[in-house]
Design a protein around this motif. Structure first.
Motif, PDB file in Angstrom:
ATOM      1  N   UNK A  98     -10.772 -11.873 -10.480  1.00 24.85           N
ATOM      2  CA  UNK A  98     -12.079 -12.521 -10.574  1.00 24.85           C
ATOM      3  C   UNK A  98     -13.230 -11.615 -10.154  1.00 24.85           C
ATOM      4  N   UNK A  99     -13.191 -10.379 -10.597  1.00 27.66           N
ATOM      5  CA  UNK A  99     -14.260  -9.442 -10.275  1.00 27.66           C
ATOM      6  C   UNK A  99     -13.762  -8.042 -10.012  1.00 27.66           C
ATOM      7  N   UNK A 100     -12.446  -7.875  -9.974  1.00 24.05           N
ATOM      8  CA  UNK A 100     -11.843  -6.554  -9.842  1.00 24.05           C
ATOM      9  C   UNK A 100     -11.961  -5.799 -11.160  1.00 24.05           C
ATOM     10  N   UNK A 101     -11.495  -4.549 -11.152  1.00 19.22           N
ATOM     11  CA  UNK A 101     -11.509  -3.706 -12.357  1.00 19.22           C
ATOM     12  C   UNK A 101     -10.078  -3.286 -12.654  1.00 19.22           C
ATOM     13  N   UNK A 122     -11.129  -2.625  -6.625  1.00 21.76           N
ATOM     14  CA  UNK A 122     -12.168  -3.633  -6.393  1.00 21.76           C
ATOM     15  C   UNK A 122     -13.401  -3.362  -7.261  1.00 21.76           C
ATOM     16  N   UNK A 123     -14.154  -4.440  -7.515  1.00 19.60           N
ATOM     17  CA  UNK A 123     -15.238  -4.379  -8.481  1.00 19.60           C
ATOM     18  C   UNK A 123     -16.602  -4.053  -7.923  1.00 19.60           C
ATOM     19  N   UNK A 132     -15.031   4.238  -5.345  1.00 20.83           N
ATOM     20  CA  UNK A 132     -14.344   2.977  -5.612  1.00 20.83           C
ATOM     21  C   UNK A 132     -13.578   2.498  -4.383  1.00 20.83           C
ATOM     22  N   UNK A 133     -13.437   1.182  -4.295  1.00 19.40           N
ATOM     23  CA  UNK A 133     -12.732   0.558  -3.171  1.00 19.40           C
ATOM     24  C   UNK A 133     -11.340   0.159  -3.648  1.00 19.40           C
ATOM     25  N   UNK A 134     -10.321   0.631  -2.942  1.00 17.05           N
ATOM     26  CA  UNK A 134      -8.945   0.352  -3.328  1.00 17.05           C
ATOM     27  C   UNK A 134      -8.612  -1.122  -3.165  1.00 17.05           C
ATOM     28  N   UNK A 135      -7.798  -1.636  -4.092  1.00 24.13           N
ATOM     29  CA  UNK A 135      -7.199  -2.953  -3.914  1.00 24.13           C
ATOM     30  C   UNK A 135      -5.933  -2.757  -3.088  1.00 24.13           C
TER      31      UNK A 135
END
Length: 697
Positions: A552-555, A600-601, A609-612
């Motif tokens: 819901x907003x990640x990439x 993360x988005x 970028x922010x890691x999931x």
């Protein structure tokens, strides 16, 4: 990654960075095959203490090298071992369902040293679903262990009445071997080395098939298989090295993810937890690989056809003609405690099966596979028209019937992924936008194939069905207020109006008018959807938007790759290149230049970028993403029916040259170089044995 993972065919090893498997680790570390853990503990200690980690290198997918050393050791003022005196190296790989480890030690202390290395091992033989905490259930029990000279065997009888064993061997005389503890003594002069070779062999049933080879011979065979793989894929060269590194990483990652269950190689979904046949993931990854290795698509198609649904079975969400979602082979599956035998709860795998078939034929001209799989094609079309369309409104809808199945059955399969603008979750049955595009693409593509074969009546029926779907889709899914398509229709046929990436997949379907191509592209590249690093799964400030969420907003790189392919197909190459550039910019921040399953988005303005936190890596359709980048940059679309290869290249801003050597098309090869000089792009065809006309624009 806070772990190290390696895989070869159906066996994979998941350890901490030191190469150990601590018992009851929250990551579920272990050695797995057929969804069963055959090692649940594997600790190496020096003089009873944990070594100090120096480096843990997993750059080579097939070979992991870990360097360790000793902590300082003294007792009552007497020196036992000076800190960092002993180098401990763990070199490991998997070949032919056997895990090999060379555990070597070297003395860097100026005088002779003596020490002990202790190896403690165990196996709980737990089903992967139990390890991950997803299921509980009836399980079997350990039935003992057997310690012999240079060997330890652990045994288990499952609730499925199948015996399982873990066989561990070592080639150095042990000082002590008691229960699960094996201790080796080493005495080394300065600069002297010694080693012990350890092998681990899982066994299911009573017939032991694996042959344990000498360490060096097994490694040579494995390395040769990787070289053969690399020699059979096109060679890419470009002056823009970040793309070249990303493509080469994707190719090597896809090699490690290949598995063969008897019907040809196909990509499993990802490591560590999805190393099994996986309908949509395997199909999409094979689609991404077409420019680099079309044989994988063939293996994927035949594998999926073998497991195609034949019965109506609510427990497995199965209907005749349906392509599976996922298959498992462990104790819980064998005893029917979970429905993954296989499980069919996916709405998109069946049309994607047909899409892959069409694209495979376009690339290869292999019309024999159409005859080979004709019954499967007919069954898939019948499922789309009869079972997939639950109420006869021309749209494919899903609804979970299995009590242990999946609620949301598109690629965004988390429970919160289909959400209205109000924030309410959509009720099923749900018709997803991109799935209708897959159906349209499948039917029109099959119509092209049938027409080429003189099957004009069948082709006309498919075209009529596709056109009817196209007309109704554009009426029911289009949202005039935002000039975009709804992600879905809910169970009440109401639009689920949240702005998401799903309609971006429609661009590759051929389903949209030029005006709506323009509108969809504009929204996807807007700041609401495009973070600078990629297109988000859900638009910023939508009711369900959460940049840290799974869907819901990640990439997701693969999601972006299908959008990129569609943008290229409809002539929106500048927009495609902007997305490609964003993902390349993101990739340099990830380990080994590897695109993860998702990240993360957050906006690119944050700096990186922010890691999931729990993304699979390597993951098949993330690894396949840069391969589609290359196809899109070249604007390359073969068509075996017309004996043509369309090429419309547009290089990235920082790229002035791109060459590919040995692209398999038809029965031949294509090699080309694209250069930009003084803002003019030239295409040089250096090899064309395909028999196809090159159409350039």
């Amino acid at each position: 990654m806070d772990y190290r993972v390696m895989k070869e065919n159906d066996l994979f090893l998941l350890t901490d960075k030191s190469g150990n498997i601590p018992e009851n680790h929250p990551y579920g570390l272990g050695l797995y095959t057929k969804d069963t853990r055959f090692l649940s503990k594997w600790d190496v200690r020096i003089n009873g203490k944990d070594p100090v980690l120096l480096s843990s290198d997993a750059d080579q997918n097939h070979l992991t090298t870990i360097l360790l050393t000793n902590p300082h050791m003294e007792e009552d003022g007497e020196l036992i071992l000076w800190r960092e005196s002993v180098q401990i190296q763990r070199k490991r790989f998997i070949y032919d369902d056997v895990l090999y480890e060379e555990l070597s030690v070297k003395n860097y202390y100026p005088k002779p040293v003596s020490f002990e290395l202790e190896m403690e091992v165990d196996a709980d033989f737990q089903d992967m679903f139990i390890v991950r905490g997803f299921q509980t259930g009836k399980a079997g029990q350990r039935t003992g262990q057997k310690l012999e000279h240079h060997a330890l065997s652990l045994a288990y009888m499952g609730a499925d009445e199948i015996n399982r064993y873990t066989h561990i061997t070592w080639d150095k005389e042990a000082k002590r071997a008691e229960d699960n503890h094996i201790t080796f003594h080493f005495s080394l002069n300065y600069n002297e080395e010694d080693r012990v070779i350890i092998t681990v062999v899982p066994q299911i049933g009573e017939e032991r098939k694996q042959e344990v080879l000498p360490f060096k011979q097994a490694l040579e065979k494995l390395t040769t298989s990787y070289k053969t793989w690399e020699e059979n894929v096109p060679i890419i060269q470009t002056d823009y090295k970040p793309l070249e590194r990303l493509v080469k990483r994707g190719i090597t990652d896809l090699r490690v993810l290949l598995t063969d269950v008897g019907y040809g190689q196909f990509p499993v979904a990802g490591l560590p937890w999805f190393g099994v046949p996986f309908g949509r993931d395997s199909l999409i990854a094979a689609l991404q690989m077409l420019p680099f290795n079309s044989e994988v698509a063939k293996g994927t198609l035949i594998t999926m056809a073998h497991y195609q649904g034949e019965n109506k079975d609510a427990w497995r969400d199965e209907q005749p003609g349906k392509i599976m979602h996922e298959i498992r082979f462990g104790e819980l599956a064998n005893t029917n405690q979970i429905p993954f035998t296989p499980y069919y709860g996916t709405i998109d795998a069946t049309p994607l099966f047909l899409v892959l078939l069409v694209e495979y034929v376009k690339w290869t001209g292999d019309y024999e596979i159409v005859g080979q799989l004709q019954k499967n094609i007919d069954a898939a079309l019948n499922w789309i028209n009869e079972y997939g369309d639950r109420d006869g409104d021309l749209f494919l809808e899903y609804h979970q019937e299995s009590s242990k199945g999946i609620a949301n059955q598109g690629w965004k399969d988390s429970g919160d992924s289909i959400v209205h603008r109000s924030g309410d979750y959509a009720d099923t049955p749900i018709a997803l936008s991109e799935v209708q595009g897959y159906v349209y693409q499948a039917k029109t593509g099959l119509a092209d194939i049938y027409e080429a074969a003189g099957r004009t009546e069948e082709a006309a029926v498919l075209r009529g069905e596709a056109e009817a779907l196209q007309d109704k889709f554009n009426q029911e899914f289009w949202m005039d207020d935002v000039l975009f398509y709804a992600i879905a229709l809910d169970g009440n046929k109401q639009q689920v109006g949240t702005i998401t990436s799903n309609p971006g997949h429609l661009l590759m379907s051929g389903m949209l008018s030029s005006e709506r191509v323009e509108a969809v592209s504009k929204t996807l590249l807007s700041s609401k959807m495009f973070s600078g690093y990629g297109i988000r799964t859900m638009g910023e400030n939508e009711a369900g938007y959460n940049p840290m969420s799974y869907h819901d907003g990640s990439i997701w790189p693969h999601d972006n790759s299908l959008i990129v392919l569609g943008l290229s197909k409809v002539g929106k190459q500048e927009e495609a290149n902007e997305v490609i550039q964003g993902l390349i910019d993101a990739s340099v921040h990830f380990e080994y230049d590897r695109l993860p399953e998702l990240f993360c988005g957050y906006s690119k303005e944050q700096g990186k970028p922010v890691l999931y936190p729990v993304a699979c890596s390597p993951q098949a359709w993330a690894a396949g993403t840069p391969l589609l980048f290359v196809q899109s940059i070249l604007g390359m679309f073969p068509n075996s029916m017309k004996k043509q290869i369309h090429i419309r290249p547009q290089l990235l801003p920082f790229m002035n040259e791109l060459s590919l050597e040995g692209i398999a098309v038809g029965s031949g090869k294509l090699s080309l170089t694209v250069r930009r000089e003084n803002n003019e792009v030239t295409i040089n065809i250096t090899e064309n044995t395909t028999g196809y006309e090159i159409v350039t624009r």
